[in-house]
Design a protein around this motif. Structure first.
Motif, short mmCIF file in Angstrom:
data_model
loop_
_atom_site.label_atom_id
_atom_site.label_comp_id
_atom_site.label_asym_id
_atom_site.label_seq_id
_atom_site.Cartn_x
_atom_site.Cartn_y
_atom_site.Cartn_z
N SER A 2 -44.65 -8.93 60.44
CA SER A 2 -44.15 -8.13 61.56
C SER A 2 -45.28 -7.36 62.21
O SER A 2 -46.35 -7.20 61.64
CB SER A 2 -43.05 -7.18 61.07
OG SER A 2 -43.61 -6.13 60.33
N GLU A 3 -44.97 -6.87 63.42
CA GLU A 3 -45.97 -6.10 64.16
C GLU A 3 -46.34 -4.83 63.42
O GLU A 3 -47.49 -4.40 63.42
CB GLU A 3 -45.44 -5.79 65.56
CG GLU A 3 -46.51 -5.26 66.47
CD GLU A 3 -46.02 -5.11 67.89
OE1 GLU A 3 -46.28 -4.05 68.46
OE2 GLU A 3 -45.40 -6.05 68.42
N THR A 4 -45.40 -4.20 62.74
CA THR A 4 -45.65 -2.97 61.98
C THR A 4 -46.58 -3.25 60.81
O THR A 4 -47.53 -2.50 60.56
CB THR A 4 -44.32 -2.37 61.46
OG1 THR A 4 -43.44 -2.19 62.56
CG2 THR A 4 -44.54 -1.06 60.76
N ASP A 5 -46.33 -4.36 60.08
CA ASP A 5 -47.19 -4.72 58.96
C ASP A 5 -48.61 -5.03 59.44
O ASP A 5 -49.59 -4.64 58.81
CB ASP A 5 -46.63 -5.94 58.22
CG ASP A 5 -45.36 -5.63 57.44
OD1 ASP A 5 -45.13 -4.43 57.16
OD2 ASP A 5 -44.63 -6.58 57.12
N HIS A 6 -48.71 -5.73 60.56
CA HIS A 6 -50.02 -6.04 61.13
C HIS A 6 -50.76 -4.75 61.54
O HIS A 6 -51.96 -4.62 61.29
CB HIS A 6 -49.85 -6.97 62.34
CG HIS A 6 -51.16 -7.37 62.95
ND1 HIS A 6 -52.08 -8.14 62.29
CD2 HIS A 6 -51.70 -7.10 64.18
CE1 HIS A 6 -53.13 -8.32 63.06
NE2 HIS A 6 -52.92 -7.70 64.22
N SER A 7 -50.06 -3.80 62.12
CA SER A 7 -50.66 -2.52 62.52
C SER A 7 -51.14 -1.74 61.31
O SER A 7 -52.22 -1.15 61.33
CB SER A 7 -49.66 -1.68 63.31
OG SER A 7 -49.36 -2.30 64.53
N LYS A 8 -50.33 -1.74 60.22
CA LYS A 8 -50.73 -1.03 58.99
C LYS A 8 -51.98 -1.67 58.39
O LYS A 8 -52.89 -0.98 57.96
CB LYS A 8 -49.59 -1.05 57.97
CG LYS A 8 -48.48 -0.08 58.29
CD LYS A 8 -47.43 -0.12 57.19
CE LYS A 8 -46.30 0.84 57.49
NZ LYS A 8 -45.28 0.82 56.44
N LYS A 9 -52.01 -3.01 58.36
CA LYS A 9 -53.17 -3.71 57.80
C LYS A 9 -54.42 -3.42 58.64
O LYS A 9 -55.50 -3.17 58.10
CB LYS A 9 -52.89 -5.21 57.76
CG LYS A 9 -53.95 -5.99 57.03
CD LYS A 9 -53.56 -7.44 56.88
CE LYS A 9 -54.65 -8.16 56.10
NZ LYS A 9 -54.35 -9.55 55.92
N MET A 10 -54.25 -3.43 59.94
CA MET A 10 -55.36 -3.13 60.84
C MET A 10 -55.83 -1.69 60.65
O MET A 10 -57.04 -1.41 60.62
CB MET A 10 -54.95 -3.37 62.29
CG MET A 10 -56.10 -3.26 63.24
SD MET A 10 -57.28 -4.55 62.91
CE MET A 10 -57.52 -5.15 64.52
N GLY A 11 -54.90 -0.77 60.48
CA GLY A 11 -55.23 0.64 60.24
C GLY A 11 -56.01 0.82 58.95
O GLY A 11 -56.99 1.57 58.90
N LYS A 12 -55.58 0.13 57.88
CA LYS A 12 -56.31 0.21 56.59
C LYS A 12 -57.71 -0.36 56.73
O LYS A 12 -58.68 0.19 56.21
CB LYS A 12 -55.54 -0.55 55.51
CG LYS A 12 -54.34 0.20 54.98
CD LYS A 12 -53.68 -0.59 53.87
CE LYS A 12 -52.46 0.15 53.35
NZ LYS A 12 -51.80 -0.57 52.25
N THR A 13 -57.82 -1.46 57.44
CA THR A 13 -59.14 -2.08 57.65
C THR A 13 -60.06 -1.13 58.41
O THR A 13 -61.23 -0.95 58.02
CB THR A 13 -58.99 -3.40 58.43
OG1 THR A 13 -58.13 -4.27 57.70
CG2 THR A 13 -60.33 -4.07 58.64
#
Length: 173
Positions: A2-13
Motif C-alpha cells: 500500500s501507499e502507506t507502507d511504501h511511505s513508511k519504508k521510504m521514511g525509514k530509509t
C-alpha cells in the motif's frame, strides 16, 4: 504494497541515510581534531631573527613529542624530532619512495636492541624555512611508520631552545 507502507519504508530509509550522514560528519570532524592533537605543527610558525637567521617554532603534541612537516630532496615528509637518535632514521618504505642511495650497512643500537641499517645521505632536508645539506641518515627496515626520526646528524646543525610546550629551531651559520 500500500501507499502507506511504501511511505513508511521510504521514511525509514531516509532516517537511516540521515543518521549515516550524521555519523560520517562526526567522524570527519573528530578525525581532524585528532590529527591536530597528533601534529599541531601542520603549518609551523616561521620567523626571521634580528640577525637574519631562519627560525621555526614547533608546539609539543599531546604525547610530548615535536612533529613537523618537512622535505627531503623536495619530497614532503613528516619528522619526529629525536635528540636520542644519532642520525636521521628513515623507515625503509619511505626511503624507497624517496629513492635514497644505499651507501653501505652497519649496526645501530636502538631502544629495541641492535638493528642492521643502511647508511645514506640526504642531499637537502628542510623544516619550514630552514634548509640543511648533506645530512647523514640511516634507512631502518624495522620502522613501521611514515614518520622520520630527525636525529642529531640534523639537529646538531641547529640551535634549539625549549620554552613551555614550544621548541624553537634556529639555523646556525
Amino acid at each position: 504494497m500500500s501507499e502507506t507502507d511504501h511511505s513508511k519504508k521510504m521514511g525509514k530509509t531516509m532516517m537511516w541515510i540521515a543518521w549515516g550522514l550524521f555519523f560520517a560528519l562526526m567522524i570527519w570532524f573528530f578525525q581532524g581534531a585528532l590529527d591536530k592533537q597528533h601534529n599541531p605543527n601542520q603549518r609551523p610558525q616561521l620567523n626571521l631573527t634580528q640577525d637574519g637567521k631562519n627560525e621555526v617554532t614547533l608546539k609539543r603534541n599531546r604525547y610530548g613529542h615535536y612533529l613537523s612537516p618537512g622535505n627531503i630532496n623536495g619530497s614532503e615528509v613528516l619528522f619526529l624530532l629525536d635528540t636520542g637518535a644519532t642520525n636521521v632514521s628513515i623507515p625503509a618504505n619511505v626511503a624507497q619512495d624517496l629513492n635514497l642511495p644505499v651507501l653501505g650497512t652497519h649496526y645501530v643500537q636502538t631502544a629495541n636492541g641492535s638493528v642492521k641499517v643502511q647508511r645514506t645521505e640526504i642531499e637537502q632536508l628542510s623544516i619550514g624555512n630552514i634548509i640543511l645539506y648533506n645530512v647523514a641518515a640511516n634507512i631502518n627496515p624495522g620502522m613501521d611508520t611514515a614518520e622520520i626520526l630527525l636525529g642529531m646528524s640534523a639537529l646538531k646543525q641547529l640551535e634549539f631552545k625549549q620554552s613551555g610546550q614550544y621548541l624553537t629551531l634556529t639555523e646556525q651559520y
